[in-house]
Design a protein around this motif. Structure first.
Motif, PDB file in Angstrom:
ATOM      1  N   ALA A 425      26.292  22.398  -4.132  1.00  0.00           N
ATOM      2  CA  ALA A 425      25.557  21.493  -5.017  1.00  0.00           C
ATOM      3  C   ALA A 425      25.770  20.070  -4.522  1.00  0.00           C
ATOM      4  CB  ALA A 425      26.052  21.626  -6.455  1.00  0.00           C
ATOM      5  N   ASP A 426      24.737  19.246  -4.654  1.00  0.00           N
ATOM      6  CA  ASP A 426      24.812  17.881  -4.160  1.00  0.00           C
ATOM      7  C   ASP A 426      25.683  17.014  -5.061  1.00  0.00           C
ATOM      8  OD1 ASP A 426      23.081  18.521  -2.095  1.00  0.00           O
ATOM      9  OD2 ASP A 426      21.298  17.931  -3.228  1.00  0.00           O
ATOM     10  N   ASP A 427      26.512  16.184  -4.471  1.00  0.00           N
ATOM     11  CA  ASP A 427      27.244  15.116  -5.156  1.00  0.00           C
ATOM     12  C   ASP A 427      27.945  15.609  -6.428  1.00  0.00           C
ATOM     13  OD1 ASP A 427      28.247  12.589  -5.674  1.00  0.00           O
ATOM     14  OD2 ASP A 427      26.400  11.864  -6.610  1.00  0.00           O
TER      15      ASP A 427
END
Length: 454
Positions: A425-427
Motif C-alpha cells: 500500500a502506498d505511503d
C-alpha cells in the motif's frame, strides 16, 4: 492480469472435496482459482514459491466497527456502560466524514496485514450521507473485500428529536446505495444493514427495518447484548411473525434463551460471536457451544478495536479455548468426569473465519475455501519461523501457533496485496500520521465538551 502459480505450499482448502494437501499447487487466472492439485504445470505463469508456507483461504473478520480504529487502547478497561456513554453519546458525535474515511482505510489495511481478506464492517456512526460515503470509500481505497453494513448512530436526542430507538433505517439512504454504488453485487464491496433490532429499538422499528432488508434483498445484522432489551420477547415475536430468515444475523445474543437460539438457526438466521469483547463486557458465555451442538454455522469477529486487537488468529484461539473450558466444566458437573475428546476442534475454529463466515455473509459462492471457480482470496503463512517449526499438524498450527508475523503473502481476487511480509500500500506512514491526527482532534474535542460524556 498474468496467471499466477502458487507452488509447493502445504494447503488447508476448507473444501471437503479437496481436503488438505501436504504439498500442492494453486493456479490462478485473473481473479479466479482454476486448479488445485499436488502438482500443476503452467510455464507461462508467474510462480510464487510457497515451499515453506501454509496456504489458507483468506480469513474473514465477521464483525468490526472499523470507524473506531483511531481510538485504539482507549476502551481497554471500559465496561459496557462506559462504552455506550463515552463512545456513542460522546466520541462518535465528534467524527467528521474525513475521520471515518481514514479510520476505515487504516483499519482495513490492518486487516489485510493480519491475513484477513474480507471484513464485515458494522458502521453505526453515519449521521449524514457524507459519513457513510466516506466509510465506503475508505474500504474501497484499502482494496479489501468488505460487506458494508449501514447502521444508525446512537446519540442522546436533542430537544424535539425522537430517541434513536424510535427511528427506522433511512429508506432513502438504503435505496441510494442499492441503486447506486451497490447496484451491482459483483464487486469487492457489498451492502447490508446494521439494524437496531428488538434490543435497541421498538418492535415496530425492528419490523420496518427487517422488511426493508427483505425488500432490497440485503443482509441485516443486529446487536443483542449489554443490558436489558427494549422488547424482552422480541425474538420470540419475530419468529412467530415469520420475520426470521436467511437475511438475519445476530451479533452476540448471549442472553437469548437457548431454545430461541435454536429456533432462529432453524429458520435460517445466523450468529456472530465476538468472544473477547463479550467477556470484557460481561455479556455471559458466548453462544459458540449452543450453535456448535446445533450444527449451525458460526462467524467470529474482533468487534471493538479501542478495546482489543483485531487479528483473527487471536480471535480463533480465545473463542475456541473459552468454549472448550466451558464445555469441559459443564460435562464435569453433569457426569463427574472430564470428556476424553475435545468437542470443538481447531478445524471448527478455522471454519469460523473461512467457509462458515463466508456463508453467513452471503459470500460463500465467491470465497471461504480454496476451490476452483471461486475468487482467489488467499493467505500464505511462513512455516520456517521460530513459532511454526516444526509444523506437525497443518490446521493445529494454523489456529494455535500462527500470528500476524507469519503472514507473508495475501491475495484478494487474484491481486497480491501483501508480499514477502510487506503490505503493498502506498505511503502507509502518511496514512498512520493522518489517523493519529484524526484521533488527537477527536479526543481534544471530547475533552472540551461542556459536560464530559464519561
Amino acid at each position: 492480469m498474468r496467471r499466477k502459480l502458487i507452488k509447493g505450499a502445504a494447503i488447508v482448502s476448507m473444501d471437503a472435496a479437496i481436503g488438505d494437501l501436504p504439498k500442492g499447487d494453486v493456479l490462478i487466472e485473473q481473479d479466479r482459482i482454476v486448479a488445485v492439485a499436488p502438482s500443476i504445470a503452467a510455464d507461462d505463469a508467474e510462480v510464487i514459491d510457497a515451499s515453506r508456507m501454509l496456504l489458507l483461504p483468506g480469513l474473514i473478520n465477521g464483525h468490526l466497527h472499523t470507524w473506531q480504529t483511531g481510538l485504539r487502547g482507549l476502551a481497554a478497561d471500559w465496561t459496557v456502560a462506559g462504552y455506550m456513554q463515552a463512545m456513542h453519546r460522546g466520541l462518535a458525535t465528534l467524527f467528521r466524514p474525513e475521520d471515518i474515511h481514514i479510520a476505515n482505510l487504516v483499519g482495513a489495511l490492518n486487516q489485510i496485514n493480519n491475513g484477513a481478506t474480507t471484513l464485515v464492517d458494522w458502521c453505526h456512526n453515519n449521521p449524514t450521507p457524507a459519513h457513510s460515503d466516506a466509510a465506503v470509500q475508505g474500504l474501497a481505497d484499502a482494496g479489501i473485500r468488505a460487506l458494508f453494513l449501514h447502521g444508525s448512530p446512537k446519540p442522546d436526542p436533542k430537544p424535539g428529536q425522537k430517541h434513536f430507538s424510535e427511528v427506522p433505517m433511512p429508506r432513502g439512504e438504503v435505496e441510494r446505495f442499492c441503486k447506486g454504488r451497490f447496484a451491482s453485487r459483483d464487486g469487492l464491496l457489498t451492502f447490508g444493514l446494521a439494524v437496531l433490532g428488538p434490543y435497541y429499538s421498538t418492535y415496530d422499528v425492528t419490523k420496518q427495518d427487517l422488511a426493508l432488508a427483505r425488500e432490497f434483498d440485503v443482509f441485516a445484522s443486529m446487536h443483542v447484548g449489554g443490558g436489558k432489551g427494549m422488547v424482552p420477547d422480541g425474538f420470540e415475536r419475530l419468529l412467530d411473525d415469520g420475520l426470521v430468515d436467511r437475511h438475519l444475523t445476530i451479533v452476540h445474543g448471549n442472553d437469548i434463551a437457548p431454545d430461541t437460539v435454536r429456533r432462529i438457526a432453524d429458520r435460517g438466521g445466523t450468529f456472530t460471536v465476538t468472544a473477547e469483547i463479550e467477556l470484557q463486557m460481561g455479556y455471559g458465555d458466548p453462544l459458540t457451544g449452543i450453535l456448535h451442538e446445533h450444527k449451525a454455522p458460526i462467524s467470529i469477529g474482533s468487534d471493538v478495536e479501542p478495546a482489543v486487537g483485531s487479528d483473527l488468529f487471536t480471535c480463533m484461539r480465545l473463542t475456541l479455548q473459552h468454549e472448550r473450558n466451558r464445555g469441559i466444566i459443564e460435562t464435569l458437573e453433569k457426569t463427574g468426569s472430564r470428556p476424553q475428546r475435545a468437542a470443538v476442534t481447531c478445524r471448527d475454529a478455522l471454519a469460523w473465519v473461512t467457509i462458515d463466515a463466508a456463508k453467513i455473509a452471503g459470500l460463500d459462492d465467491r470465497v471461504g475455501s480454496v476451490t476452483p471457480g471461486k475468487q482467489a482470496d488467499l493467505v500464505l503463512l511462513r512455516t520456517d519461523a521460530l513459532n511454526m517449526t516444526p509444523m506437525r499438524d497443518l490446521v493445529g498450527c494454523a489456529v494455535m501457533q500462527a500470528a500476524t508475523a507469519n503472514v507473508d503473502t495475501v491475495l484478494i481476487a487474484g491481486r497480491t496485496v501483501k508480499q514477502a511480509g510487506r503490505l503493498l500500500a502506498d505511503d502507509v506512514a502518511g496514512k498512520l500520521a493522518k489517523l493519529q491526527s484524526s484521533g488527537d482532534r477527536i479526543l481534544a474535542d471530547f475533552e472540551a465538551l461542556p459536560t464530559r460524556a464519561a
